[in-house]
Design a protein around this motif. Structure first.
Motif, PDB file in Angstrom:
ATOM      1  N   HIS A   1      10.159  64.506  27.634  1.00 14.04           N
ATOM      2  CA  HIS A   1       9.335  63.725  28.556  1.00 14.04           C
ATOM      3  C   HIS A   1       8.772  62.531  27.796  1.00 14.04           C
ATOM      4  O   HIS A   1       7.786  62.662  27.063  1.00 14.04           O
ATOM      5  N   LEU A   2       9.403  61.401  27.950  1.00 17.83           N
ATOM      6  CA  LEU A   2       8.996  60.203  27.220  1.00 17.83           C
ATOM      7  C   LEU A   2       7.812  59.512  27.866  1.00 17.83           C
ATOM      8  O   LEU A   2       7.031  58.843  27.191  1.00 17.83           O
ATOM      9  N   LEU A   3       7.681  59.665  29.175  1.00 16.24           N
ATOM     10  CA  LEU A   3       6.609  59.002  29.905  1.00 16.24           C
ATOM     11  C   LEU A   3       5.688  60.036  30.545  1.00 16.24           C
ATOM     12  O   LEU A   3       6.154  61.044  31.079  1.00 16.24           O
TER      13      LEU A   3
ATOM     14  N   TRP B   1      -0.565  72.117  41.306  1.00 12.79           N
ATOM     15  CA  TRP B   1      -1.058  71.403  40.132  1.00 12.79           C
ATOM     16  C   TRP B   1      -0.065  70.359  39.633  1.00 12.79           C
ATOM     17  O   TRP B   1       1.144  70.559  39.718  1.00 12.79           O
ATOM     18  N   GLN B   2      -0.603  69.292  39.079  1.00 12.46           N
ATOM     19  CA  GLN B   2       0.186  68.369  38.278  1.00 12.46           C
ATOM     20  C   GLN B   2      -0.115  68.657  36.812  1.00 12.46           C
ATOM     21  O   GLN B   2      -1.277  68.699  36.405  1.00 12.46           O
ATOM     22  N   VAL B   3       0.939  68.902  36.027  1.00  9.74           N
ATOM     23  CA  VAL B   3       0.765  69.145  34.593  1.00  9.74           C
ATOM     24  C   VAL B   3       0.769  67.786  33.900  1.00  9.74           C
ATOM     25  O   VAL B   3       1.795  67.115  33.831  1.00  9.74           O
ATOM     26  N   GLU B   4      -0.382  67.374  33.387  1.00  9.62           N
ATOM     27  CA  GLU B   4      -0.490  66.053  32.770  1.00  9.62           C
ATOM     28  C   GLU B   4       0.008  66.046  31.335  1.00  9.62           C
ATOM     29  O   GLU B   4       0.647  65.093  30.888  1.00  9.62           O
ATOM     30  N   ASN B   5      -0.306  67.093  30.578  1.00  5.06           N
ATOM     31  CA  ASN B   5       0.141  67.139  29.189  1.00  5.06           C
ATOM     32  C   ASN B   5       0.126  68.574  28.692  1.00  5.06           C
ATOM     33  O   ASN B   5      -0.512  69.446  29.289  1.00  5.06           O
ATOM     34  N   PHE B   6       0.856  68.793  27.612  1.00  5.94           N
ATOM     35  CA  PHE B   6       0.916  70.119  26.989  1.00  5.94           C
ATOM     36  C   PHE B   6       1.121  69.919  25.500  1.00  5.94           C
ATOM     37  O   PHE B   6       1.879  69.048  25.072  1.00  5.94           O
TER      38      PHE B   6
ATOM     39  N   ALA C   1       7.832  73.005  29.641  1.00  6.98           N
ATOM     40  CA  ALA C   1       9.040  72.472  30.271  1.00  6.98           C
ATOM     41  C   ALA C   1       8.732  71.286  31.180  1.00  6.98           C
ATOM     42  O   ALA C   1       9.574  70.409  31.373  1.00  6.98           O
ATOM     43  N   THR C   2       7.523  71.232  31.727  1.00  9.76           N
ATOM     44  CA  THR C   2       7.164  70.180  32.672  1.00  9.76           C
ATOM     45  C   THR C   2       6.594  68.943  31.998  1.00  9.76           C
ATOM     46  O   THR C   2       6.854  67.819  32.445  1.00  9.76           O
ATOM     47  N   ALA C   3       5.840  69.123  30.914  1.00  8.15           N
ATOM     48  CA  ALA C   3       5.154  67.977  30.316  1.00  8.15           C
ATOM     49  C   ALA C   3       5.232  67.932  28.800  1.00  8.15           C
ATOM     50  O   ALA C   3       4.719  66.989  28.194  1.00  8.15           O
ATOM     51  N   GLY C   4       5.852  68.929  28.167  1.00 10.50           N
ATOM     52  CA  GLY C   4       5.922  68.949  26.710  1.00 10.50           C
ATOM     53  C   GLY C   4       7.131  68.202  26.184  1.00 10.50           C
ATOM     54  O   GLY C   4       7.909  67.603  26.932  1.00 10.50           O
ATOM     55  N   ASN C   5       7.301  68.257  24.873  1.00 10.90           N
ATOM     56  CA  ASN C   5       8.450  67.648  24.223  1.00 10.90           C
ATOM     57  C   ASN C   5       8.945  68.556  23.110  1.00 10.90           C
ATOM     58  O   ASN C   5       8.151  69.226  22.441  1.00 10.90           O
ATOM     59  N   GLY C   6      10.255  68.587  22.942  1.00  8.72           N
ATOM     60  CA  GLY C   6      10.841  69.400  21.889  1.00  8.72           C
ATOM     61  C   GLY C   6      10.922  70.867  22.272  1.00  8.72           C
ATOM     62  O   GLY C   6      10.858  71.242  23.445  1.00  8.72           O
ATOM     63  N   VAL C   7      11.043  71.713  21.261  1.00  7.27           N
ATOM     64  CA  VAL C   7      11.191  73.157  21.478  1.00  7.27           C
ATOM     65  C   VAL C   7       9.862  73.790  21.869  1.00  7.27           C
ATOM     66  O   VAL C   7       9.814  74.728  22.660  1.00  7.27           O
ATOM     67  N   GLY C   8       8.767  73.311  21.297  1.00  8.78           N
ATOM     68  CA  GLY C   8       7.457  73.893  21.603  1.00  8.78           C
ATOM     69  C   GLY C   8       7.272  75.271  21.016  1.00  8.78           C
ATOM     70  O   GLY C   8       6.631  76.132  21.623  1.00  8.78           O
ATOM     71  N   ALA C   9       7.826  75.508  19.819  1.00  7.45           N
ATOM     72  CA  ALA C   9       7.732  76.834  19.196  1.00  7.45           C
ATOM     73  C   ALA C   9       6.272  77.209  18.956  1.00  7.45           C
ATOM     74  O   ALA C   9       5.483  76.402  18.468  1.00  7.45           O
ATOM     75  N   THR C  10       5.929  78.449  19.278  1.00  8.22           N
ATOM     76  CA  THR C  10       4.542  78.909  19.128  1.00  8.22           C
ATOM     77  C   THR C  10       4.383  80.030  18.106  1.00  8.22           C
ATOM     78  O   THR C  10       3.255  80.407  17.786  1.00  8.22           O
ATOM     79  N   TYR C  11       5.497  80.569  17.597  1.00  4.26           N
ATOM     80  CA  TYR C  11       5.394  81.657  16.629  1.00  4.26           C
ATOM     81  C   TYR C  11       5.226  81.069  15.237  1.00  4.26           C
ATOM     82  O   TYR C  11       6.030  80.260  14.783  1.00  4.26           O
TER      83      TYR C  11
END
Length: 370
Positions: free
Chosen positions: A84-86, A339-344, A311-321
């Motif tokens: 998500h570039l924008l 809801w609108q997901v603005e950022n993650f 998946a809606t507003a993040g970037n990359g894999v988003g690994a949490t472990y």
């Protein structure tokens, strides 16, 4: 001849993608081997991308087939690698900031703690000082009263809740001899008008909780917090199993049994959650340590109803472990269609637990856009 073989391989890859997506719909308690087919979906999607490049260079008309597959399965691509570039233009509704973290009981156990409880203090302080309106914590730990050994270090309800003008709701699964509480917790800057827990059965301490909170604008929303069945597999055993043939022989069968038990348990637990959510009339936000991957029945059942924040507003894999297993995302935030997901964001700069915290901002859409 070569093109004919390549075309057949392309068709087989497309079939693989469809089979893997179908496998995600099958509950592991009905057919657990299907879970492994579903987990192969990212490889199938990557192979489809490779065929797209191949056919663009060879015959662009055939490239339309893998292109169509990737377009139609784009939500599944985004599960693994989001792009998500924008940022979306903010909606007009109220914004809600959410923080979620598996805090690993704030490292209170002797094998986790360090000198002077440095990481424990740092993690509690960081969580407490975040600007989040709603805080969801898994593997929560609280000492209601100061203790001789720990002093006031682990009075986490007071420090994260009362001291920060947040309303606490702790769902206790275990209380030890000194009165310390283990379980899940929700902290809200907004009034909690209703609350409850969702048990997953008498044989497990894993469960979910929910709180209905009233926003300043008058809207009532529901926040869920859950910790699903652990994979029950030590990280070192997993590393040993794929490091050598001897390790696979020694560890493989035991890991498979435990993995199967976890798959089945989490499938039943997410079904329980879905039934509860289906009865909810409020806009839903959901935080959880799913202990499962984005390409699983557990995740798929939630993604069918809710939008995943990464998946809606993040970037990359988003690994949490936070460990030796790379690219593992088992901690998630979801939001209903209202809801609108603005950022993650995944807070990789906070290394005090074996899970990285996640934060997101949601904006409640006007009724006309829901």
């Amino acid at each position: 001849m070569r093109r004919s073989f390549a075309f057949k391989c392309t068709l087989l890859t497309v079939a693989w993608v469809l089979l893997a997506i179908g496998a995600l719909q099958i509950p592991p308690y009905q057919l657990w081997p299907a879970a492994f087919v579903g987990m192969s979906l990212p490889v199938a999607l990557a192979a489809t991308g490779a065929w797209l490049v191949y056919w663009v260079l060879r015959r662009w008309t055939v490239a339309l087939l893998p292109l169509a597959v990737l377009v139609l399965t784009w939500p599944h691509v985004q599960r693994g690698v989001a792009l998500h570039l924008l940022s979306p233009a903010p909606a007009n509704g109220p914004a809600v900031r959410v923080l979620s973290a598996n805090v690993r009981i704030f490292n209170v156990y002797r094998h986790l703690r360090d000198e002077n409880y440095t990481t424990s203090k740092a993690l509690i302080k960081w969580v407490a000082e975040q600007p989040a309106d709603l805080v969801c914590l898994q593997e929560f730990y609280n000492e209601p009263q100061p203790t001789r050994e720990n002093g006031r270090v682990f009075q986490s309800v007071q420090r994260i809740g009362e001291d920060q003008q947040r309303h606490p709701f702790v769902s206790v699964t275990l209380q030890n001899g000194i009165g310390a509480q283990f379980g899940l917790a929700i902290f809200s800057r907004y009034p909690i008008v209703h609350r409850g827990t969702i048990p997953f059965g008498r044989l497990t301490q894993n469960h979910a909780m929910f709180a209905d909170v009233r926003l300043p604008q008058g809207d009532t929303i529901r926040i869920y917090n859950a910790h699903l069945q652990s994979m029950s597999m030590a990280e070192q055993d997993i590393v040993d199993s794929y490091s050598s043939k001897a390790g696979l022989k020694a560890k493989g069968l035991g890991l498979l049994r435990r993995f199967k038990r976890g798959l089945v348990a989490r499938a039943r637990q997410v079904d329980t959650l879905r039934r509860h959510m289906d009865q909810c009339r409020y806009p839903i936000l959901f935080c959880a340590d799913l202990n499962d991957l984005p390409y699983s029945y557990t995740y798929d059942q939630l993604a069918d109803k809710l939008q995943n924040a990464q998946a809606t507003a993040g970037n990359g894999v988003g690994a949490t472990y936070n460990g030796r297993l790379p690219f593992v995302r088992i901690d998630n935030q979801f939001a209903g269609p209202q809801w609108q997901v603005e950022n993650f964001r995944v807070h990789e700069e906070i290394p005090y637990s074996d899970h990285f915290p996640t934060s997101a901002t949601y904006r409640l859409l006007p009724a006309s856009k829901q």
